[in-house]
Scaffold this motif. Structure first.
Motif, PDB file in Angstrom:
ATOM      1  N   THR A 178       0.850  -1.197   0.000  1.00 28.87           N
ATOM      2  CA  THR A 178       0.000   0.000   0.000  1.00 28.87           C
ATOM      3  C   THR A 178       0.880   1.238   0.000  1.00 28.87           C
ATOM      4  OG1 THR A 178      -1.633  -1.200   1.305  1.00 28.87           O
ATOM      5  CG2 THR A 178      -1.921   1.186   1.123  1.00 28.87           C
ATOM      6  N   TRP A 179       0.618   2.183  -0.927  1.00 28.67           N
ATOM      7  CA  TRP A 179       1.339   3.461  -1.008  1.00 28.67           C
ATOM      8  C   TRP A 179       0.553   4.531  -0.250  1.00 28.67           C
ATOM      9  CZ3 TRP A 179       6.004   4.568  -3.554  1.00 28.67           C
ATOM     10  CH2 TRP A 179       6.558   3.507  -4.280  1.00 28.67           C
ATOM     11  N   TYR A 180       1.256   5.464   0.429  1.00 29.84           N
ATOM     12  CA  TYR A 180       0.632   6.544   1.179  1.00 29.84           C
ATOM     13  C   TYR A 180       1.354   7.851   0.865  1.00 29.84           C
ATOM     14  CZ  TYR A 180      -1.524   2.925   4.093  1.00 29.84           C
ATOM     15  OH  TYR A 180      -2.254   1.860   4.548  1.00 29.84           O
ATOM     16  N   ARG A 181       0.596   8.949   0.783  1.00 28.45           N
ATOM     17  CA  ARG A 181       1.163  10.308   0.766  1.00 28.45           C
ATOM     18  C   ARG A 181       0.579  11.069   1.939  1.00 28.45           C
ATOM     19  NH1 ARG A 181      -0.241  15.338  -0.861  1.00 28.45           N
ATOM     20  NH2 ARG A 181      -2.147  14.639  -1.875  1.00 28.45           N
ATOM     21  N   ASN A 182       1.483  11.491   2.841  1.00 30.04           N
ATOM     22  CA  ASN A 182       1.037  12.186   4.063  1.00 30.04           C
ATOM     23  C   ASN A 182      -0.019  11.342   4.790  1.00 30.04           C
ATOM     24  OD1 ASN A 182       2.761  14.292   3.447  1.00 30.04           O
ATOM     25  ND2 ASN A 182       1.171  15.443   2.359  1.00 30.04           N
ATOM     26  N   ASN A 183       0.239  10.008   4.846  1.00 35.88           N
ATOM     27  CA  ASN A 183      -0.600   9.036   5.563  1.00 35.88           C
ATOM     28  C   ASN A 183      -1.970   8.845   4.945  1.00 35.88           C
ATOM     29  OD1 ASN A 183       1.352   8.441   7.548  1.00 35.88           O
ATOM     30  ND2 ASN A 183       0.808  10.335   8.657  1.00 35.88           N
ATOM     31  N   ILE A 184      -2.165   9.217   3.685  1.00 31.44           N
ATOM     32  CA  ILE A 184      -3.427   8.989   2.967  1.00 31.44           C
ATOM     33  C   ILE A 184      -3.158   7.978   1.858  1.00 31.44           C
ATOM     34  CG2 ILE A 184      -5.234  10.034   1.558  1.00 31.44           C
ATOM     35  CD1 ILE A 184      -4.711  12.650   3.020  1.00 31.44           C
ATOM     36  N   SER A 185      -3.959   6.913   1.826  1.00 33.38           N
ATOM     37  CA  SER A 185      -3.735   5.825   0.866  1.00 33.38           C
ATOM     38  C   SER A 185      -3.906   6.325  -0.567  1.00 33.38           C
ATOM     39  CB  SER A 185      -4.719   4.681   1.128  1.00 33.38           C
ATOM     40  OG  SER A 185      -4.590   3.679   0.138  1.00 33.38           O
ATOM     41  N   LEU A 186      -2.977   5.845  -1.471  1.00 28.10           N
ATOM     42  CA  LEU A 186      -3.018   6.238  -2.876  1.00 28.10           C
ATOM     43  C   LEU A 186      -3.422   5.087  -3.790  1.00 28.10           C
ATOM     44  CD1 LEU A 186       0.333   8.241  -3.028  1.00 28.10           C
ATOM     45  CD2 LEU A 186      -1.953   9.165  -2.657  1.00 28.10           C
ATOM     46  N   ASN A 187      -3.686   3.894  -3.244  1.00 28.58           N
ATOM     47  CA  ASN A 187      -3.922   2.713  -4.087  1.00 28.58           C
ATOM     48  C   ASN A 187      -5.121   2.872  -5.003  1.00 28.58           C
ATOM     49  OD1 ASN A 187      -1.761   1.678  -2.689  1.00 28.58           O
ATOM     50  ND2 ASN A 187      -2.630  -0.380  -2.584  1.00 28.58           N
ATOM     51  N   THR A 188      -6.135   3.649  -4.555  1.00 32.98           N
ATOM     52  CA  THR A 188      -7.341   3.829  -5.378  1.00 32.98           C
ATOM     53  C   THR A 188      -7.361   5.169  -6.103  1.00 32.98           C
ATOM     54  OG1 THR A 188      -8.537   4.684  -3.467  1.00 32.98           O
ATOM     55  CG2 THR A 188      -8.688   2.308  -3.887  1.00 32.98           C
ATOM     56  N   ASN A 189      -6.246   5.940  -6.017  1.00 39.51           N
ATOM     57  CA  ASN A 189      -6.178   7.262  -6.642  1.00 39.51           C
ATOM     58  C   ASN A 189      -5.691   7.093  -8.086  1.00 39.51           C
ATOM     59  OD1 ASN A 189      -5.657   9.915  -7.448  1.00 39.51           O
ATOM     60  ND2 ASN A 189      -5.187  10.527  -5.333  1.00 39.51           N
ATOM     61  N   THR A 190      -6.538   7.444  -9.049  1.00 39.62           N
ATOM     62  CA  THR A 190      -6.207   7.229 -10.463  1.00 39.62           C
ATOM     63  C   THR A 190      -5.146   8.192 -10.975  1.00 39.62           C
ATOM     64  OG1 THR A 190      -8.050   8.669 -11.076  1.00 39.62           O
ATOM     65  CG2 THR A 190      -8.495   6.309 -10.955  1.00 39.62           C
ATOM     66  N   ASN A 191      -4.738   9.194 -10.189  1.00 40.01           N
ATOM     67  CA  ASN A 191      -3.686  10.117 -10.615  1.00 40.01           C
ATOM     68  C   ASN A 191      -2.297   9.509 -10.452  1.00 40.01           C
ATOM     69  OD1 ASN A 191      -5.517  12.158 -11.280  1.00 40.01           O
ATOM     70  ND2 ASN A 191      -5.645  12.825  -9.145  1.00 40.01           N
ATOM     71  N   TYR A 192      -2.207   8.345  -9.819  1.00 39.57           N
ATOM     72  CA  TYR A 192      -0.924   7.692  -9.573  1.00 39.57           C
ATOM     73  C   TYR A 192      -0.967   6.308 -10.221  1.00 39.57           C
ATOM     74  CZ  TYR A 192      -0.528  11.358  -6.054  1.00 39.57           C
ATOM     75  OH  TYR A 192      -0.491  12.550  -5.413  1.00 39.57           O
ATOM     76  N   LEU A 193       0.079   5.977 -11.031  1.00 37.32           N
ATOM     77  CA  LEU A 193       0.172   4.671 -11.688  1.00 37.32           C
ATOM     78  C   LEU A 193       1.043   3.779 -10.821  1.00 37.32           C
ATOM     79  CD1 LEU A 193       0.691   5.831 -15.393  1.00 37.32           C
ATOM     80  CD2 LEU A 193      -1.432   5.248 -14.228  1.00 37.32           C
ATOM     81  N   ILE A 194       0.427   2.772 -10.165  1.00 41.61           N
ATOM     82  CA  ILE A 194       1.113   1.928  -9.184  1.00 41.61           C
ATOM     83  C   ILE A 194       1.189   0.512  -9.734  1.00 41.61           C
ATOM     84  CG2 ILE A 194       0.984   0.982  -6.855  1.00 41.61           C
ATOM     85  CD1 ILE A 194      -0.458   3.568  -6.046  1.00 41.61           C
ATOM     86  N   SER A 195       2.371  -0.125  -9.621  1.00 44.02           N
ATOM     87  CA  SER A 195       2.532  -1.505 -10.071  1.00 44.02           C
ATOM     88  C   SER A 195       3.435  -2.255  -9.105  1.00 44.02           C
ATOM     89  CB  SER A 195       3.120  -1.546 -11.491  1.00 44.02           C
ATOM     90  OG  SER A 195       4.436  -1.025 -11.500  1.00 44.02           O
TER      91      SER A 195
END
Length: 1153
Positions: free
Chosen positions: A1089-1106
């Motif tokens: 799970t990725w976080y920015r400032n302790n907010i999860s980014l896994n469902t944020n479409t602005n970030y491409l996660i693999s």
């Protein structure tokens, strides 16, 4: 909607509004309908008396069915008595139901529920219970066991003989009760009985096994606090559709299952538990009850009803906290113990409760020790088939001094009343002794008949003679009303004798006896206490008994009640008297209430009680005493209430302001005001006005003007100011005065000067100003404004707007100015009187454009642009600046080439590349500069084309289970620094292509999880900002399975997550992409799970996660200021958790590239 508590128990009130106006009320019942148990074919009636203001509308309905048939249901209203009635001229079995009475008006609704129980005449067979040919055959002689078995073949049987009854009782009885049953039925051969009983039980178990898997928890019949009797069986039926029959003394009785029509006998099934209920108990319900399944006897229970009732019922007890409370009652016959219930739960002797019985077993008491608020509730006593209940009210200690402290135990005892229980019990004992002597004589005659041999063959049983199909039922009657006793015999026109307390009854003017076919009846037209007692009807050696209980509840005469309810209207300081006669048996509790508060003798309150009447006198009445008077009577038989109203009249309160000015012209002053808060209980007849002209000491009377709170004064002088005094006048006198503020007649009051104008903006051709309206409007509305201007150094003011075109807003732009000149401005307000004085002038202001530092006005501007080679590139920028600025465009810090076209207009500039080439890629900067300052903005324009595919692809295996894919670079790689590669894979097991890696910036990739025995093929794509190239494919790759390898041992490779390559610190220019990556291992594969400032980014479409083979990556396509912060990645599986973090800094300096 709020719910209100009714003054009558059992009535629910719904109030439609939050506050009910004075003098109005929601509906309620003075007398609610009572439940009826009535014989089929008789006349049934429900009666109710309601009250409310306005008069409620009364309607009736029933739970199952309609009552709109006028031949069966008739709803009536008697104006003389105020009674609403629902009449059922001829009650039938289908009329048994739950009925409701509704009383409704615009302020609420009152509802009460009543039950109609119908006693059916005879047993009504249904088609399903019709006898078959086998059942109509004569019963042949045989053993008693055969007779019990064959009873199941007939759904309706003749009553059991004594021998059959004793065996059915023994078959379901507990072993501890055998001796008592044998003694009761005269069985002396106890050992022979046990032998025979064992044989019969074995035979019955075999028969039961045909239909039942298991049977347990046989609970014999018991009477509940609600005067219903129940018995229970737990049995597991093999076939859920098996028929269940209920018998009483061998005669099948109909019953209803839950959710169907109400009947006397009811079956409720809860899982494997079967609960049989007998409702509306009477002495005729005694007998042997048996349950059969498909003709096989399952369970029998003997219901014995002792001839006992309550001579004195338990009464309501009010106890203080930590005080003992006692309930006590007197029975009509001795009983060793009765059942006590507390809030529907059985009560036994313990530390909380103490149950005592007198020596004669007639007085029973329940002591509740150390009462607490939780002990409050309904307590009940059950004796035989009768019960009584009463409330225990625990009053909480409200003394503030005791708050938070433990209250001391009180030594006093609440309850007990003032009845002489010993005297009542003695009378009941003598009465019971006399009854027992009569019964003893009858018992000696029947003693011989009750003794049975152990085994008797039932062959051709004798004619049982006359018996009762329906016995007498207890009747409760009110003094002066009618009463009737009815029984049904098995034969018509049988002669019989009626007895009252053992003495034969002779008919007279009040008491009549009649017979009609099977029915015998005794009617008393006007009952008195002399007719109370035990009634017996005897015919052909059979008898049936019942009690007539005569009650004398408190009651009012209809005419006297009507007089009492007429409101009393009296004046302040006078007195009012309420007197009402009543009848009812003493002792009687009499209470008077005023607006719900109980009254007692006081200085201005006098209460008198006389023989059959009570009188309340209220002296020195005040207006606040207006309200409801309630008179309440209570004795042992019931409670009745009567209501009246008292209205105390007084002078009204003063009229209410503020004064509303409708017109204040030179010819008239027209005003309005509000009515008094309290009119004193009388209608306002007139308002009395006085007027004073400001500056004079005299007041002029304008006289009564009528009841309207409105006046138009036409006798005024233009420009004068006036003040008014207003009083309200009723038949009780005049109110105190209300004095108004000053009102001016006419329109010659000019408005005051507005505030000094303020400069909003100044340009060479327009100066805009704003101002505030004057605080003094002259008594009328502001119609507009005049404005004047003056040049600096001049004494001449010139108008800005024409005289006939006034300025209507409080802001105006002056366009008649000369560039470079300095001006000041002033404003005057205009009302109905005309233009007032000019206000203070504004500050001097130049007519010239302001100096504005250049700034870009576009809210959202792209800082990155991708253009396909050959297409045009166009970029627009809007700005503001004063004076006019110089606009310069630069590419990578150098002036743009001649291929680039720059177009400048007022407040805007455009850059155009007509046919772009890859060499046009770069950072383009616009600089806007004037004498005040400068502003710049940069945009990256990337000119590119669809990438060419990479060169040949090769596959090599270095490590078992992995392959390395390498390829020659795309021809565009050197001239496109954003070009990267994507690798996809296909194996022989799936035959579909799927991506295994993306954003690869070199020419090599290692694929994992390569399985032996499968054929693999790979494709490599070149990608840039324009899209993807055609793929380059690898040759097919296969690792053959290695056979004959030694058998390996299983190794546990599970491990918690661990980061092998951590995240690195990143600094990225605004508008560019940012790529973060790290490597993690763990087995099982950890969840990342990725976080920015302790907010999860896994469902944020602005970030491409693999996450590929433990390589975790995240791509931000265009970095902005909002992306600055701490980034954290957490990997976890069931063995543990690991985390790694980094920081991203975003810079706006494009040179960081």
């Amino acid at each position: 909607l709020p719910f209100k508590k009714s003054k009558v128990p059992g009535v629910m009130i719904t109030q439609y509004v939050e506050e009910i106006p004075e003098g109005k009320s929601h509906p309620d019942f003075t007398r609610k309908p009572i439940a009826l148990t009535i014989q089929e074919g008789k006349f049934g009636v429900f009666k109710a008396i309601v009250y409310g203001e306005p008069t409620p509308n009364v309607t009736w309905n029933r739970a199952n069915g309609k009552i709109d048939d006028p031949a069966k249901f008739q709803s009536k209203y008697d104006e003389a008595s105020g009674e609403h009635t629902l009449e059922i001229p001829k009650v039938c079995a289908e009329d048994a139901d739950t009925y409701k009475c509704f009383a409704t008006n615009e302020y609420g609704k009152a509802v009460c529920t009543i039950q109609l129980n119908v006693i059916e005449v005879g047993f009504k067979k249904t088609k399903e219970l019709a006898k078959s040919k086998e059942e109509q055959e004569a019963v042949k002689p045989g053993s008693f066991r055969t007779m019990l078995k064959k009873r199941g073949d007939a759904h309706e049987q003749k009553p059991l003989e004594s021998e059959e009854k004793v065996w059915e009782i023994l078959m379901s009885a507990d072993k501890k009760d055998y001796e008592q049953i044998c003694a009761e039925y005269g069985i002396t051969n106890f050992r022979g009985m046990l032998t025979k009983l064992a044989e019969m039980k074995k035979e019955r178990e075999v028969e039961q096994a045909q239909f039942i898997e298991h049977i347990s928890s046989l609970k014999h019949i018991e009477v509940n606090a609600d005067e219903n009797a129940t018995f229970e069986i737990d049995m597991d039926l093999k076939d859920a559709s098996s028929r269940i029959f209920l018998y009483k003394d061998g005669v099948m009785v109909p019953y209803t299952v839950e959710m169907e029509e109400e009947m006397k006998h009811q079956l409720k099934r809860v899982g494997k538990k079967f609960i049989f209920t007998i409702k509306n108990l009477d002495p005729e319900d005694a007998g042997l009850y048996s349950v059969d399944v498909e003709g096989v006897n399952i369970f029998s229970t003997d219901f014995k009803i002792p001839p006992v009732n309550f001579a004195v019922k338990i009464q309501e007890v009010k106890a203080e906290e930590r005080q003992d409370a006692i309930f006590q009652c007197v029975l009509t016959a001795p009983m060793a113990e009765i059942n006590w219930m507390g809030k529907s739960a059985p009560i036994e002797n313990d530390d909380k409760f103490e149950i005592t019985v007198s020596e004669d077993k007639l007085i029973h008491k329940l002591l509740v020790k150390d009462c607490q608020p939780l002990d409050a509730g309904i307590y009940a006593a059950v004796a035989g088939i009768h019960s009584c209940n009463a409330w225990l009210v625990v009053e909480v200690d409200k003394n503030p001094a005791n708050k938070g402290k433990k209250i001391a135990r009180k030594t006093t005892q609440a309850g007990g009343g003032d009845l002489d229980l010993e005297k009542i019990a003695k009378e009941q004992a003598e009465k019971h002794k006399k009854d027992m002597e009569e019964r003893l004589a009858e018992a000696k005659i029947k003693a011989a008949e009750r003794a049975l041999p152990l085994i008797v063959n039932l062959v051709n049983p004798p004619d049982p003679g006359v018996h009762f199909n329906l016995g007498l039922s207890d009747v409760t009657a009110i003094v002066g009303g009618p009463a009737e006793l009815v029984c049904k015999l098995s034969k018509e026109n049988v002669d019989g004798v009626w007895y009252l307390n053992g003495e034969e009854i002779q008919p007279d003017d009040v008491l009549t006896m009649s017979k009609d076919g099977f029915f015998q009846s005794l009617k008393i037209s006007k009952i008195s206490e002399d007719y109370a007692g035990k009634y017996k009807f005897e015919a052909d050696g059979r008898k049936t008994e019942a009690m007539i209980v005569v009650e004398d509840p408190p009651r009012f005469d209809t005419e006297e009640l009507k007089k009492f309810t007429v409101p009393i209207i009296t004046k302040k300081g006078q007195k009012a008297t309420f007197k009402i006669p009543f009848v009812g048996r003493d002792p009687m509790k009499i209470q008077w209430y005023h607006d719900g508060e109980e009254l007692s003798d006081d200085t201005n309150i006098k209460i008198e009680h006389g023989e059959g009447y009570s009188q309340l006198t209220l002296n020195k009445l005040q207006r606040k005493d207006t309200g409801e008077i309630k008179f309440k009577l209570k004795n042992e038989f019931g409670t009745v209430e009567a209501f009246a109203k008292i209205i105390v009249t007084d002078k009204p309160t003063p009229p209410l302001g503020p004064l509303e000015i409708i017109e204040a012209s030179q010819n008239a002053i027209e005003v309005k005001w509000r009515s008094p808060k309290d009119d004193g209980g009388c209608k306002i007849l007139n308002y009395i006005l006085e007027r004073q002209q400001i500056g004079r000491n005299t007041w002029k009377k304008l006289g009564p003007i009528g009841p309207e709170a409105h006046y138009k004064d036409s006798d005024v002088d233009h420009g004068r100011r006036y003040c008014y005094k207003i009083r309200a006048d009723t038949e009780m006198g005049s109110s105190e005065l209300m004095e108004t503020e000053d009102v001016q007649a006419g329109t010659k009051a000019y408005a005051g000067p507005p505030s000094a104008p303020k400069v909003v903006s100044a340009f060479k051709d327009c100066i805009t100003l704003t101002w505030n309206p004057p605080s003094n409007t002259g008594g009328t509305n502001i119609l507009g404004y005049n404005m004047e201007k003056r040049k600096k150094g001049s004494n001449l003011w010139s108008p800005v707007n024409p005289a006939d075109d006034k300025i209507k807003e409080k802001e105006f732009g002056v366009k008649d100015v000369i560039e470079g000149m300095e001006y000041e401005f002033r404003v005057a307000a205009i009302n109905n009187s005309g233009a007032g004085e000019f206000g203070t002038p504004s500050e001097f202001v130049f007519a010239r454009d302001p100096k504005i530092r250049p700034r870009f006005t576009d809210q959202k501007v792209k800082s990155f642009m991708v253009v396909q080679a050959g297409n045009s590139a166009r970029f627009n920028m809007n700005f503001e600046a004063s004076p006019w600025p110089d606009v310069t465009w630069m590419k990578d810090g150098m002036p743009v080439s001649k291929r680039v076209t720059i177009s400048n207009a007022e407040g805007a500039s455009q850059l155009l590349i007509p046919s772009s080439e890859r060499s046009d890629t770069g950072i383009y900067t616009i600089m806007v500069k004037n004498i005040v300052g400068q502003e710049t903005f940069s945009i990256e324009i990337r000119v590119t084309d669809e990438p060419k595919p990479p060169g040949p692809v090769e596959v090599d295996e270095n490590v078992p289970g992995t392959v390395t894919i390498s390829w020659s670079p795309s021809p565009d790689e050197k001239r496109d620094d954003r070009l990267h590669y994507l690798v996809s894979k296909r194996d022989s097991s799936k035959r579909t292509w799927h991506t295994v890696a993306d954003h690869i910036f070199n020419n090599k990739f290692t694929a994992c999880n390569i399985m032996p025995g499968r054929e693999y093929q790979f494709r490599v794509y070149a990608k840039n900002d324009m899209g993807s190239s055609q793929p380059s494919e690898s040759p097919k790759w296969e690792i053959t399975s290695k056979k004959g390898l030694p058998e390996t041992k299983t190794c546990n490779l599970e491990r918690p997550p661990k980061f092998l390559v951590p995240l690195k610190m990143h600094t990225a220019p605004q508008g560019y992409e940012c790529y973060m990556s790290c490597a993690v291992r763990g087995d099982p594969t950890p969840h990342v799970t990725w976080y920015r400032n302790n907010i999860s980014l896994n469902t944020n479409t602005n970030y491409l996660i693999s996450n590929t083979c433990g390589v975790c990556s995240m791509l931000i396509l265009r970095v902005g200021p909002k992306d600055t912060g701490e980034y954290k990645i957490i990997a976890e599986n069931h063995l543990g958790r690991a985390e790694c973090s980094t920081k991203l800094t975003v810079s706006d300096d494009w040179k960081l590239k």
